[in-house]
Motif scaffolding. Structure first.
Motif, PDB file in Angstrom:
ATOM      1  N   GLU A  37      74.308  23.384   9.031  1.00 29.12           N
ATOM      2  CA  GLU A  37      73.162  24.223   9.405  1.00 29.12           C
ATOM      3  C   GLU A  37      72.066  24.160   8.331  1.00 29.12           C
ATOM      4  OE1 GLU A  37      76.262  25.403   8.885  1.00 29.12           O
ATOM      5  OE2 GLU A  37      76.248  27.470   8.148  1.00 29.12           O
ATOM      6  N   GLU A  38      72.468  23.873   7.076  1.00 30.92           N
ATOM      7  CA  GLU A  38      71.477  23.730   6.008  1.00 30.92           C
ATOM      8  C   GLU A  38      70.723  22.415   6.167  1.00 30.92           C
ATOM      9  OE1 GLU A  38      74.150  26.378   2.889  1.00 30.92           O
ATOM     10  OE2 GLU A  38      74.200  24.196   2.759  1.00 30.92           O
ATOM     11  N   LEU A  45      62.345  22.093   9.411  1.00 35.42           N
ATOM     12  CA  LEU A  45      61.205  22.669   8.697  1.00 35.42           C
ATOM     13  C   LEU A  45      60.434  21.632   7.880  1.00 35.42           C
ATOM     14  CD1 LEU A  45      62.889  25.976   7.542  1.00 35.42           C
ATOM     15  CD2 LEU A  45      61.075  25.746   9.245  1.00 35.42           C
ATOM     16  N   ASP A  46      61.131  20.769   7.170  1.00 37.03           N
ATOM     17  CA  ASP A  46      60.453  19.854   6.247  1.00 37.03           C
ATOM     18  C   ASP A  46      60.249  18.464   6.829  1.00 37.03           C
ATOM     19  OD1 ASP A  46      60.202  21.725   4.179  1.00 37.03           O
ATOM     20  OD2 ASP A  46      62.231  21.346   3.506  1.00 37.03           O
ATOM     21  N   ALA A  73      69.723  25.939   1.391  1.00 38.12           N
ATOM     22  CA  ALA A  73      69.641  24.478   1.513  1.00 38.12           C
ATOM     23  C   ALA A  73      68.732  23.896   0.435  1.00 38.12           C
ATOM     24  CB  ALA A  73      69.126  24.104   2.902  1.00 38.12           C
ATOM     25  N   ARG A  74      67.553  24.482   0.247  1.00 42.13           N
ATOM     26  CA  ARG A  74      66.609  23.969  -0.750  1.00 42.13           C
ATOM     27  C   ARG A  74      67.173  24.103  -2.152  1.00 42.13           C
ATOM     28  NH1 ARG A  74      60.452  24.507   0.865  1.00 42.13           N
ATOM     29  NH2 ARG A  74      60.350  23.748  -1.255  1.00 42.13           N
ATOM     30  N   ASN A  75      67.872  25.195  -2.395  1.00 39.51           N
ATOM     31  CA  ASN A  75      68.480  25.386  -3.699  1.00 39.51           C
ATOM     32  C   ASN A  75      69.511  24.300  -3.985  1.00 39.51           C
ATOM     33  OD1 ASN A  75      70.836  26.897  -5.382  1.00 39.51           O
ATOM     34  ND2 ASN A  75      68.797  27.534  -6.024  1.00 39.51           N
ATOM     35  N   LYS A  76      70.296  23.936  -2.970  1.00 48.46           N
ATOM     36  CA  LYS A  76      71.305  22.891  -3.160  1.00 48.46           C
ATOM     37  C   LYS A  76      70.666  21.532  -3.388  1.00 48.46           C
ATOM     38  CE  LYS A  76      75.139  24.986  -0.615  1.00 48.46           C
ATOM     39  NZ  LYS A  76      75.990  24.844   0.588  1.00 48.46           N
ATOM     40  N   VAL A  77      69.626  21.221  -2.610  1.00 49.88           N
ATOM     41  CA  VAL A  77      68.948  19.932  -2.768  1.00 49.88           C
ATOM     42  C   VAL A  77      68.308  19.856  -4.162  1.00 49.88           C
ATOM     43  CG1 VAL A  77      67.024  18.514  -1.945  1.00 49.88           C
ATOM     44  CG2 VAL A  77      68.587  19.572  -0.307  1.00 49.88           C
TER      45      VAL A  77
END
Ligand SMILES: [Zn+2]
Length: 137
Positions: A37-38, A45-46, A73-77
């Motif tokens: 889901e992330e 979105l991106d 998700a953004r934090n993990k990337v």
């Protein structure tokens, strides 16, 4: 009574199982696991440039839930970029929009409308599993 966790809808499976870092030698990277889901939140979105309202509708979640998934998700990337860690796509509270399968012989992903005995369209193998099963391994 515990609140039942709703699954999030995914339209299309990722074309890869993850990403590997470049230019790091001699050590096994400590991977970051990106839940499906992330991955989907970043894709919508991106990559597709949807608004958070639109992406929430696509994934069948509330707008605040979508925002929470996206921020994680953004934090993990970002962690993977900064710390030089591999990213693996695995797990998640998800279901696929259509009937997706994965071939165990040639690794192709496909969707098939013949539900009882799916066959790989690439290599004709019948060694196929549903993607829902594949990503929860
Ligand atoms: Zn195949």
């Amino acid at each position: 009574m515990p609140r039942r966790k709703r699954n999030r809808r995914i339209q299309v499976p990722p074309v890869i199982k993850g990403m590997s870092v470049y230019g790091v030698r001699g050590r096994k990277s400590n991977e970051v696991v990106l839940r499906l889901e992330e991955y989907e939140a970043i894709r919508l979105l991106d990559y597709q440039n949807l608004t958070q309202e639109q992406a929430a509708v696509h994934m069948d979640v509330s707008r605040p839930t979508l925002t929470r998934i996206y921020e994680e998700a953004r934090n993990k990337v970002a962690t993977a970029f900064v710390e030089g860690r591999d990213i693996i796509f695995r797990g998640g509270d998800i279901y696929f929009d259509e009937n997706w399968f994965k071939c165990n012989d040639c690794q192709a992903s496909f969707n098939d409308y013949v539900e009882d005995k799916p066959q790989c369209p690439v290599c004709s193998s019948s060694e196929v599993i549903t993607l829902n099963a594949y990503y929860s391994q």
